[in-house]
Write an enzyme that holds these catalytic residues in place. Structure first.
Site, PDB file in Angstrom:
ATOM      1  N   GLU A 180      40.454  31.259   3.972  1.00 39.85           N
ATOM      2  CA  GLU A 180      40.656  29.675   3.300  1.00 39.85           C
ATOM      3  C   GLU A 180      41.223  30.186   1.718  1.00 39.85           C
ATOM      4  O   GLU A 180      39.910  30.757   0.667  1.00 39.85           O
ATOM      5  CB  GLU A 180      40.252  28.966   4.077  1.00 39.85           C
ATOM      6  CG  GLU A 180      40.636  28.454   5.644  1.00 39.85           C
ATOM      7  CD  GLU A 180      39.994  27.628   5.811  1.00 39.85           C
ATOM      8  OE1 GLU A 180      40.691  27.362   6.795  1.00 39.85           O
ATOM      9  OE2 GLU A 180      38.922  26.577   5.318  1.00 39.85           O
ATOM     10  N   CYS A 184      41.288  27.082  -5.465  1.00 34.17           N
ATOM     11  CA  CYS A 184      40.031  27.528  -5.323  1.00 34.17           C
ATOM     12  C   CYS A 184      39.727  28.967  -3.818  1.00 34.17           C
ATOM     13  O   CYS A 184      40.359  28.922  -3.157  1.00 34.17           O
ATOM     14  CB  CYS A 184      39.153  26.039  -3.777  1.00 34.17           C
ATOM     15  SG  CYS A 184      37.752  26.289  -3.623  1.00 34.17           S
ATOM     16  N   CYS A 238      29.702  34.299   4.679  1.00 33.14           N
ATOM     17  CA  CYS A 238      28.509  34.321   3.546  1.00 33.14           C
ATOM     18  C   CYS A 238      27.677  34.574   4.049  1.00 33.14           C
ATOM     19  O   CYS A 238      27.464  34.048   5.316  1.00 33.14           O
ATOM     20  CB  CYS A 238      28.856  32.866   2.830  1.00 33.14           C
ATOM     21  SG  CYS A 238      27.523  32.855   1.379  1.00 33.14           S
ATOM     22  N   CYS A 297      22.843  29.001   2.793  1.00 29.89           N
ATOM     23  CA  CYS A 297      22.713  27.120   2.357  1.00 29.89           C
ATOM     24  C   CYS A 297      23.054  26.079   3.500  1.00 29.89           C
ATOM     25  O   CYS A 297      23.902  26.388   3.867  1.00 29.89           O
ATOM     26  CB  CYS A 297      23.584  26.819   1.481  1.00 29.89           C
ATOM     27  SG  CYS A 297      23.297  28.053   0.019  1.00 29.89           S
ATOM     28  N   CYS A 350      26.263  24.150   3.716  1.00 27.59           N
ATOM     29  CA  CYS A 350      27.232  24.677   3.797  1.00 27.59           C
ATOM     30  C   CYS A 350      27.643  25.020   4.819  1.00 27.59           C
ATOM     31  O   CYS A 350      27.176  26.161   5.834  1.00 27.59           O
ATOM     32  CB  CYS A 350      27.498  25.566   2.779  1.00 27.59           C
ATOM     33  SG  CYS A 350      28.700  26.626   2.461  1.00 27.59           S
ATOM     34  N   CYS A 363      35.077  21.263  -0.194  1.00 24.22           N
ATOM     35  CA  CYS A 363      33.943  21.626  -0.865  1.00 24.22           C
ATOM     36  C   CYS A 363      33.024  21.955   0.341  1.00 24.22           C
ATOM     37  O   CYS A 363      32.729  20.976   0.879  1.00 24.22           O
ATOM     38  CB  CYS A 363      33.082  21.153  -1.930  1.00 24.22           C
ATOM     39  SG  CYS A 363      33.348  21.887  -3.380  1.00 24.22           S
TER      40      CYS A 363
END
Ligand code: SAH
Ligand code: SF4
Length: 392
Positions: free
Chosen positions: A115, A128, A135, A139, A142, A368
């Site tokens: 994205e 962004c 990933c 975290c 996230c 975010c």
């Protein structure tokens, strides 16, 4: 409510087949393009000039067909089109938020999806950009970190996100037109999916194209790379890429940061901040941004705010307070507004700008830490996430 406004007229006809990176001119550095052109048979004396010409077509005019490169002889255009291609990621969906934020779901080679999010503001427009599919880091707050499948994006796929967005905004100057003073897409943040400093080489090559005057010609100071704290790579990023730096700090003690940003176990806060202090060109004009997600009852006390300003003392910095953006199954809650304000007040009084980042594109899950491709549904269970966060 998300709408689906009409896409720019030419948009649908742009070639978007799976890219062959050996043939795709997009994403090649000056050096690799020069080497490819030499091999193709361009005489040595002409190579540099041809690289410049091609880059101007690809990155300043957004051309997608060799036939439109009108200052190249027709025969050369035909020969080039037999050996090379000009390919961008394929748009699977585009959602436009009520506040104008645009979220693109893009398909890349191998059927993976990433994205990119365009955020228009009064004085700028920020894209962004993602650097990986998913990933490998985990975290605990996230959404991307719960996505299992990962591969690094190529330079073409990183630059391609910028090109796709400019296509959609209709922001390529026409023949004879000068580029507008104010660009719709003026800033880049490497804050999409993935850890850019686990893919430093490709991010570097892509950003070099973004910053080059014959490339996308974006100012170095309008590009921000955000890292969770891959300490050895921060030095290299400073030397080899040179954009502004943002650090996902999120906690003021190693104990809490170990849970929120597990890479902290490898490179704890002290080492991370030493790397920040050594980052080149630090000044008031080029401050480091410390990102700090506000999690209710976890990292949002007055004591945290006080520790935070002590920790970063001496570093030209601003602190970006990000109200936690929830996602389905997330083991945290957003701090209350009066808590966020009290925290910001302490940070402000210590002399740091601390804008609270207003969540954008909430209606389309574009904020975010919410990015996660629709196809990667193999999400960890709530229990798994909570256990990793040390809450289970
Ligand atoms: N991997 C890089 C860049 C991508 S994340 C990094 O971690 O820095 C961009 C920012 O969004 C980071 O500061 C990240 O910590 C933050 N973030 C992640 N999930 C979030 C969430 N659910 N709410 C608010 N911010 C989040
Ligand atoms: Fe990866 Fe950044 Fe999300 Fe951590 S916050 S899981 S490093 S994308």
């Amino acid at each position: 409510m998300a709408d689906t406004a009409p896409i720019q007229p030419d948009f649908a006809t742009i070639p978007r087949k799976t890219a062959d990176s050996a043939r795709n001119l997009i994403g090649m550095t000056r050096e690799s393009l020069a080497a490819a052109l030499s091999e193709f048979g361009i005489p040595d004396k002409q190579v540099k000039m041809r690289v410049g010409q091609l880059w101007q077509w690809l990155y300043q005019r957004g051309v997608t067909r060799f036939d439109d490169m009108t200052n190249l002889a027709k025969g050369l255009r035909e020969d080039l089109s037999r050996s090379f291609e000009i390919t961008r990621p394929e748009i699977v969906t585009r959602q436009i938020s009520q506040d104008g934020t645009r979220k693109y779901l893009l398909r890349i080679a191998g059927g993976h999806e990433v994205e990119a999010v365009y955020i228009p503001e009064e004085d700028r427009g920020t894209l962004c950009v993602s650097s990986q599919v998913g990933c490998t880091l985990t975290c605990s707050f996230c959404h991307t970190g719960t996505q299992k499948l990962v591969r690094n994006l190529t330079p073409a796929e990183i630059v391609g996100q910028i090109l796709v967005c400019r296509d959609d905004l209709g922001e390529w100057p026409k023949a004879g037109e000068r580029p507008p003073e104010r660009r719709l897409l003026s800033n880049i943040v490497l804050m999409g999916m993935g850890e850019p400093l686990y893919n430093t080489d490709s991010v570097r090559d892509a950003m070099k194209i973004a910053m080059d005057n014959e490339g996308l010609s974006l100012s170095r100071r309008r590009i921000t790379l955000s890292t969770s704290g891959v300490v050895p790579e921060i030095k290299r990023a400073g030397e080899e890429i040179g954009t502004l730096l943002a650090i996902s700090l999120h906690a003021t003690t190693d104990e809490v940061r170990d849970k929120l940003v597990p890479i902290n176990k490898k490179w704890p806060i002290r080492e991370l901040l030493d790397a920040c202090r050594a980052y080149p060109r630090l000044s008031n004009a080029e401050r480091i941004t410390f990102e700090y997600v506000m999690l209710k009852g976890v990292n949002d006390s007055d004591a945290d705010a006080k520790r935070l300003v002590k920790l970063i003392a001496g570093i030209p910095a601003k602190i970006n307070l990000i109200p936690f953006n929830p996602w389905p199954g997330a083991p945290y809650e957003r701090s209350d507004w009066d808590r966020i304000e009290a925290f910001a007040e302490i940070v402000n009084r210590a002399g740091y700008a601390s804008p609270v980042r207003t969540p954008r594109g909430q209606d389309i899950m574009a904020a975010c830490g919410q990015l996660k491709s629709a196809t990667e549904r193999a999400r960890k269970s709530r229990a798994e996430v909570a256990a990793e966060a040390g809450l289970g």
